[in-house]
Design an enzyme around this catalytic site. Structure first.
Site, short mmCIF file in Angstrom:
data_model
loop_
_atom_site.label_atom_id
_atom_site.label_comp_id
_atom_site.label_asym_id
_atom_site.label_seq_id
_atom_site.Cartn_x
_atom_site.Cartn_y
_atom_site.Cartn_z
N ASP A 71 0.82 -1.20 0.00
CA ASP A 71 0.00 0.00 0.00
C ASP A 71 0.86 1.25 0.00
O ASP A 71 2.04 1.23 0.37
CB ASP A 71 -0.95 0.00 1.20
CG ASP A 71 -0.19 -0.02 2.54
OD1 ASP A 71 0.61 -0.94 2.73
OD2 ASP A 71 -0.41 0.89 3.36
N GLU A 133 -0.09 -1.10 5.73
CA GLU A 133 0.96 -0.69 6.67
C GLU A 133 0.83 0.79 7.00
O GLU A 133 1.07 1.21 8.14
CB GLU A 133 2.34 -0.98 6.05
CG GLU A 133 3.51 -0.76 7.00
CD GLU A 133 4.05 0.68 7.01
OE1 GLU A 133 4.87 1.00 7.88
OE2 GLU A 133 3.64 1.49 6.13
#
Length: 374
Positions: A71, A133
């Site tokens: 991400d 994350e």
């Protein structure tokens, strides 16, 4: 595929934190399988996001994890001079969202995979790619929980966050929470008939900021800058109009804790101040948004020595930003940070990584494979 081509493919996936990531997971899984890796796609509880775990080499031996997240933070800043999800080349620089944080590392791992696949590895190399994350390491705990079913306990984990290819042995822990105060609405001309949630939250925030100032008095860990734990109120929201008594107010608060301090424990005084409002007829809620522990790896650990050999640089004692490394260490796996790029370029417009940094990281990963071969 060359590392730059792989980076271009990865950047083209707008895998913004908190959104579905099926497209990038499918691309990486197919690529890994095409080079002989055993791949497990691990859906998270959200239902639309997955972690990915892949293995090259003997699965019955203890090996090393190469850890990264798929991400990226949003890229809505006006200062981008081109599409942030289309890799742009200018000289040695490659611009795009996630180039440094941290699709550059993912591209290096994938670029090294063909060479790793043809090596006679005596220990496996695992790829552990997580989701969300950037929302406080929400995805990787599910991956770590699945490790006993996927491999033998790894010897170590290399977390490829941007560190200028210098290994880092420690970082602070972090916790973030959302506070909510619920009062009673009404006309602003009759404040005695309502319960102003903004005013009540303001009192909690004043006390939280004062408590944060106390944290600056220690305990200290001089490896960090700043060398103490910290508290910040980052977001406040409440009210509808200036002539309406606001019945709701929320505030997001984070703490960053030096090693040896549990982040959530630092927030207990703030929680007590919030809950004290209940005696004044306010309702309150407290929700944990994210939390991860600090990382602290000994200077004489085998993993620190290995990274010194692979990079040619002595490991740095600590950084103040956080990573998934502390969660691996909490699970009993030695962890260290080492990746291409500079954290100062992350989370900002015109994010970039250099070709030289990409090549240096790929060479490090291939050197790890050579060390484990034969």
């Amino acid at each position: 595929m060359m590392v730059e081509d792989l980076l271009a493919r990865l950047v083209a996936f707008p895998s913004v934190v908190g959104t579905p990531n099926g497209a990038i997971v499918t691309f990486i899984a197919d690529y890994c399988r095409s080079h002989g890796a055993t791949v497990a796609v691990l859906p998270g509880p959200e239902g639309d996001r997955c972690n990915l775990f892949a293995t090259i080499g003997p699965r019955d031996k203890a090996g090393y994890i190469l850890s990264g997240h798929m991400d990226v933070v949003p890229a809505g800043e006006a200062e981008w001079s081109s599409d942030p999800f289309s890799l742009r080349a200018e000289g040695d620089r490659r611009y795009g969202r996630g180039t440094t944080d941290m699709k550059g590392f993912l591209a290096c791992v994938l670029a090294a995979l063909p060479k790793l696949a043809t090596s006679d590895l005596s220990q496996p190399i695992h790829l552990a790619f997580s989701y969300d994350e950037e929302a406080g390491c929400r995805g990787v705990p599910h991956l770590i929980a699945a490790l006993p079913h996927l491999c033998k306990t790894p010897v170590g984990a290399i977390i490829g966050e941007p560190s200028r290819m210098q290994a880092v042995r420690a970082h602070k822990g972090k916790a973030a929470v959302r506070l909510e105060v619920i009062g009673r609405s009404g006309h602003s001309s009759q404040p005695h008939l309502g319960l102003n949630a903004v005013h009540a939250m303001a009192g909690v925030i004043i006390q939280a900021v004062a408590y944060g100032e106390l944290l600056a008095k220690g305990p200290f860990d001089r490896n960090f800058e700043p060398p103490y734990s910290s508290l910040q109120v980052g977001v406040i929201a409440g009210g509808q109009a200036v002539n309406i008594i606001p019945d709701r107010c929320t505030a997001d608060i984070e703490v960053r804790a030096v090693s040896g301090t549990l982040p959530l424990t630092l927030l207990e005084p703030v929680k007590a101040h919030l809950e004290a409002l209940q005696t004044k007829n306010f309702r309150t809620t407290w929700r944990e948004l994210s939390a991860y522990p600090a990382l602290s790896l000994a200077a004489d650990s085998p993993l620190a020595h290995l990274l010194t050999e692979l990079t040619g640089k002595e490991a740095l004692a600590a950084v103040s930003y956080g990573t998934e490394a502390g969660l691996y260490q909490q699970a009993g796996i030695d962890a260290i940070i080492c990746g291409p790029g500079d954290i100062g370029r992350a989370h900002r417009p015109e994010e970039y990584i250099t070709v030289g940094e990409l090549h240096a990281c790929q060479q490090m990963i291939e050197a790890l494979g050579a060390r484990l071969s034969g």
